[in-house]
Scaffold this motif. Structure first.
Motif, PDB file in Angstrom:
ATOM      1  N   ALA A 192       0.839  -1.206   0.000  1.00  0.00           N
ATOM      2  CA  ALA A 192       0.000   0.000   0.000  1.00  0.00           C
ATOM      3  C   ALA A 192       0.872   1.253   0.000  1.00  0.00           C
ATOM      4  O   ALA A 192       0.586   2.213  -0.724  1.00  0.00           O
ATOM      5  CB  ALA A 192      -0.915  -0.012   1.220  1.00  0.00           C
ATOM      6  N   PHE A 193       1.945   1.255   0.780  1.00  0.00           N
ATOM      7  CA  PHE A 193       2.856   2.397   0.828  1.00  0.00           C
ATOM      8  C   PHE A 193       3.482   2.652  -0.542  1.00  0.00           C
ATOM      9  O   PHE A 193       3.579   3.802  -0.992  1.00  0.00           O
ATOM     10  CB  PHE A 193       3.945   2.143   1.872  1.00  0.00           C
ATOM     11  CG  PHE A 193       5.000   3.207   1.917  1.00  0.00           C
ATOM     12  CD1 PHE A 193       4.728   4.441   2.490  1.00  0.00           C
ATOM     13  CD2 PHE A 193       6.248   2.988   1.372  1.00  0.00           C
ATOM     14  CE1 PHE A 193       5.693   5.437   2.529  1.00  0.00           C
ATOM     15  CE2 PHE A 193       7.220   3.963   1.407  1.00  0.00           C
ATOM     16  CZ  PHE A 193       6.940   5.195   1.990  1.00  0.00           C
ATOM     17  N   LEU A 194       3.894   1.586  -1.202  1.00  0.00           N
ATOM     18  CA  LEU A 194       4.509   1.750  -2.521  1.00  0.00           C
ATOM     19  C   LEU A 194       3.521   2.313  -3.542  1.00  0.00           C
ATOM     20  O   LEU A 194       3.857   3.209  -4.316  1.00  0.00           O
ATOM     21  CB  LEU A 194       5.070   0.409  -3.014  1.00  0.00           C
ATOM     22  CG  LEU A 194       6.318  -0.100  -2.314  1.00  0.00           C
ATOM     23  CD1 LEU A 194       6.666  -1.501  -2.801  1.00  0.00           C
ATOM     24  CD2 LEU A 194       7.478   0.833  -2.547  1.00  0.00           C
ATOM     25  N   PHE A 195       2.307   1.807  -3.556  1.00  0.00           N
ATOM     26  CA  PHE A 195       1.340   2.264  -4.551  1.00  0.00           C
ATOM     27  C   PHE A 195       0.791   3.655  -4.257  1.00  0.00           C
ATOM     28  O   PHE A 195       0.357   4.357  -5.167  1.00  0.00           O
ATOM     29  CB  PHE A 195       0.208   1.248  -4.713  1.00  0.00           C
ATOM     30  CG  PHE A 195       0.629   0.071  -5.551  1.00  0.00           C
ATOM     31  CD1 PHE A 195       0.802   0.213  -6.917  1.00  0.00           C
ATOM     32  CD2 PHE A 195       0.879  -1.153  -4.978  1.00  0.00           C
ATOM     33  CE1 PHE A 195       1.212  -0.849  -7.696  1.00  0.00           C
ATOM     34  CE2 PHE A 195       1.282  -2.223  -5.747  1.00  0.00           C
ATOM     35  CZ  PHE A 195       1.442  -2.077  -7.106  1.00  0.00           C
ATOM     36  N   LEU A 196       0.808   4.089  -3.007  1.00  0.00           N
ATOM     37  CA  LEU A 196       0.376   5.449  -2.684  1.00  0.00           C
ATOM     38  C   LEU A 196       1.435   6.477  -3.066  1.00  0.00           C
ATOM     39  O   LEU A 196       1.132   7.655  -3.226  1.00  0.00           O
ATOM     40  CB  LEU A 196       0.050   5.565  -1.190  1.00  0.00           C
ATOM     41  CG  LEU A 196      -1.207   4.825  -0.741  1.00  0.00           C
ATOM     42  CD1 LEU A 196      -1.336   4.892   0.773  1.00  0.00           C
ATOM     43  CD2 LEU A 196      -2.441   5.407  -1.411  1.00  0.00           C
ATOM     44  N   ASN A 197       2.671   6.044  -3.218  1.00  0.00           N
ATOM     45  CA  ASN A 197       3.763   6.930  -3.596  1.00  0.00           C
ATOM     46  C   ASN A 197       4.224   6.629  -5.022  1.00  0.00           C
ATOM     47  O   ASN A 197       5.383   6.348  -5.279  1.00  0.00           O
ATOM     48  CB  ASN A 197       4.940   6.755  -2.628  1.00  0.00           C
ATOM     49  CG  ASN A 197       4.630   7.303  -1.276  1.00  0.00           C
ATOM     50  OD1 ASN A 197       4.359   8.478  -1.133  1.00  0.00           O
ATOM     51  ND2 ASN A 197       4.647   6.431  -0.281  1.00  0.00           N
ATOM     52  N   SER A 198       3.301   6.728  -5.972  1.00  0.00           N
ATOM     53  CA  SER A 198       3.635   6.375  -7.343  1.00  0.00           C
ATOM     54  C   SER A 198       3.890   7.585  -8.241  1.00  0.00           C
ATOM     55  O   SER A 198       4.167   7.418  -9.422  1.00  0.00           O
ATOM     56  CB  SER A 198       2.527   5.512  -7.947  1.00  0.00           C
ATOM     57  OG  SER A 198       1.320   6.241  -7.959  1.00  0.00           O
ATOM     58  N   ASP A 199       3.830   8.807  -7.698  1.00  0.00           N
ATOM     59  CA  ASP A 199       4.081   9.979  -8.534  1.00  0.00           C
ATOM     60  C   ASP A 199       5.561  10.071  -8.899  1.00  0.00           C
ATOM     61  O   ASP A 199       6.421   9.491  -8.251  1.00  0.00           O
ATOM     62  CB  ASP A 199       3.617  11.260  -7.840  1.00  0.00           C
ATOM     63  CG  ASP A 199       4.160  11.391  -6.426  1.00  0.00           C
ATOM     64  OD1 ASP A 199       4.467  10.358  -5.828  1.00  0.00           O
ATOM     65  OD2 ASP A 199       4.274  12.522  -5.934  1.00  0.00           O
ATOM     66  N   GLU A 200       5.852  10.809  -9.970  1.00  0.00           N
ATOM     67  CA  GLU A 200       7.226  10.908 -10.457  1.00  0.00           C
ATOM     68  C   GLU A 200       7.993  11.994  -9.724  1.00  0.00           C
ATOM     69  O   GLU A 200       7.442  13.040  -9.376  1.00  0.00           O
ATOM     70  CB  GLU A 200       7.236  11.167 -11.963  1.00  0.00           C
ATOM     71  CG  GLU A 200       6.762   9.974 -12.764  1.00  0.00           C
ATOM     72  CD  GLU A 200       7.011  10.153 -14.243  1.00  0.00           C
ATOM     73  OE1 GLU A 200       7.471  11.230 -14.662  1.00  0.00           O
ATOM     74  OE2 GLU A 200       6.748   9.197 -14.984  1.00  0.00           O
ATOM     75  N   VAL A 201       9.267  11.709  -9.488  1.00  0.00           N
ATOM     76  CA  VAL A 201      10.146  12.657  -8.811  1.00  0.00           C
ATOM     77  C   VAL A 201      11.456  12.742  -9.590  1.00  0.00           C
ATOM     78  O   VAL A 201      11.850  11.800 -10.271  1.00  0.00           O
ATOM     79  CB  VAL A 201      10.438  12.210  -7.356  1.00  0.00           C
ATOM     80  CG1 VAL A 201       9.204  12.287  -6.498  1.00  0.00           C
ATOM     81  CG2 VAL A 201      11.028  10.827  -7.316  1.00  0.00           C
ATOM     82  N   PRO A 202      12.158  13.883  -9.493  1.00  0.00           N
ATOM     83  CA  PRO A 202      13.473  13.946 -10.143  1.00  0.00           C
ATOM     84  C   PRO A 202      14.484  13.100  -9.367  1.00  0.00           C
ATOM     85  O   PRO A 202      14.527  13.138  -8.141  1.00  0.00           O
ATOM     86  CB  PRO A 202      13.836  15.429 -10.087  1.00  0.00           C
ATOM     87  CG  PRO A 202      12.977  16.007  -9.031  1.00  0.00           C
ATOM     88  CD  PRO A 202      11.756  15.155  -8.929  1.00  0.00           C
ATOM     89  N   VAL A 257      11.656   9.677 -12.358  1.00  0.00           N
ATOM     90  CA  VAL A 257      11.439   8.269 -12.019  1.00  0.00           C
ATOM     91  C   VAL A 257      10.312   8.197 -11.007  1.00  0.00           C
ATOM     92  O   VAL A 257      10.160   9.077 -10.152  1.00  0.00           O
ATOM     93  CB  VAL A 257      12.727   7.648 -11.424  1.00  0.00           C
ATOM     94  CG1 VAL A 257      12.526   6.189 -11.093  1.00  0.00           C
ATOM     95  CG2 VAL A 257      13.896   7.807 -12.364  1.00  0.00           C
ATOM     96  N   SER A 258       9.539   7.144 -11.078  1.00  0.00           N
ATOM     97  CA  SER A 258       8.445   6.937 -10.133  1.00  0.00           C
ATOM     98  C   SER A 258       8.999   6.630  -8.748  1.00  0.00           C
ATOM     99  O   SER A 258       9.984   5.898  -8.599  1.00  0.00           O
ATOM    100  CB  SER A 258       7.566   5.779 -10.610  1.00  0.00           C
ATOM    101  OG  SER A 258       6.611   5.450  -9.634  1.00  0.00           O
ATOM    102  N   LYS A 259       8.362   7.188  -7.703  1.00  0.00           N
ATOM    103  CA  LYS A 259       8.764   6.871  -6.331  1.00  0.00           C
ATOM    104  C   LYS A 259       8.625   5.378  -6.059  1.00  0.00           C
ATOM    105  O   LYS A 259       9.388   4.802  -5.292  1.00  0.00           O
ATOM    106  CB  LYS A 259       7.881   7.628  -5.328  1.00  0.00           C
ATOM    107  CG  LYS A 259       8.245   9.036  -5.085  1.00  0.00           C
ATOM    108  CD  LYS A 259       7.350   9.564  -3.956  1.00  0.00           C
ATOM    109  CE  LYS A 259       7.409  11.050  -3.835  1.00  0.00           C
ATOM    110  NZ  LYS A 259       6.476  11.538  -2.796  1.00  0.00           N
ATOM    111  N   LEU A 260       7.642   4.783  -6.714  1.00  0.00           N
ATOM    112  CA  LEU A 260       7.401   3.348  -6.566  1.00  0.00           C
ATOM    113  C   LEU A 260       8.656   2.556  -6.910  1.00  0.00           C
ATOM    114  O   LEU A 260       9.076   1.661  -6.170  1.00  0.00           O
ATOM    115  CB  LEU A 260       6.241   2.918  -7.470  1.00  0.00           C
ATOM    116  CG  LEU A 260       5.925   1.437  -7.549  1.00  0.00           C
ATOM    117  CD1 LEU A 260       5.125   1.044  -6.327  1.00  0.00           C
ATOM    118  CD2 LEU A 260       5.157   1.133  -8.801  1.00  0.00           C
ATOM    119  N   ILE A 261       9.293   2.917  -7.998  1.00  0.00           N
ATOM    120  CA  ILE A 261      10.490   2.209  -8.434  1.00  0.00           C
ATOM    121  C   ILE A 261      11.655   2.496  -7.490  1.00  0.00           C
ATOM    122  O   ILE A 261      12.386   1.584  -7.093  1.00  0.00           O
ATOM    123  CB  ILE A 261      10.849   2.588  -9.887  1.00  0.00           C
ATOM    124  CG1 ILE A 261       9.759   2.077 -10.831  1.00  0.00           C
ATOM    125  CG2 ILE A 261      12.200   2.023 -10.289  1.00  0.00           C
ATOM    126  CD1 ILE A 261       9.897   2.559 -12.249  1.00  0.00           C
TER     127      ILE A 261
END
Length: 95
Positions: free
Chosen positions: A17-27, A38-42
């Motif tokens: 759940a934590f990974l999927f809630l943080n799926s927005d892209e970040v530098p 890159v996605s926060k998820l990755i």
């Protein structure tokens, strides 16, 4: 189910759940690439996997190498032979 199994399932669900809630892209800045989106998820997922692998390698039990050799024991003198090599003084002390 045991408490250990239930706790592993709960922790896995919370992590997912934590990974999927943080799926927005970040530098993402790394040694080679600058400001790659890159996605926060990755990023978080890779960090978790790398941390697990490092923890597993560092935390596993060391392999013990036995230095016991049967050949050494076979070549040891027996107790009867040791008694013959004692001096009279030693025999008096032991008796």
């Amino acid at each position: 189910m045991s408490a250990k199994t239930i706790s592993i399932i709960i922790l896995t669900a919370l992590l997912t759940a934590f990974l999927f809630l943080n799926s927005d892209e970040v530098p993402f800045n790394f040694i080679v690439a600058n400001d790659v989106q890159v996605s926060k998820l990755i990023v978080i997922g890779v960090c978790i996997i790398v941390g697990f692998i490092i923890g597993f390698v560092v935390g596993r039990p060391k392999k013990t190498v036995s230095s016991y050799d049967d050949e050494i024991e076979r070549n040891q003198p027996t107790i009867e032979n040791n008694k013959n090599t004692l001096s009279d003084e030693d025999r008096d002390y032991i008796s």
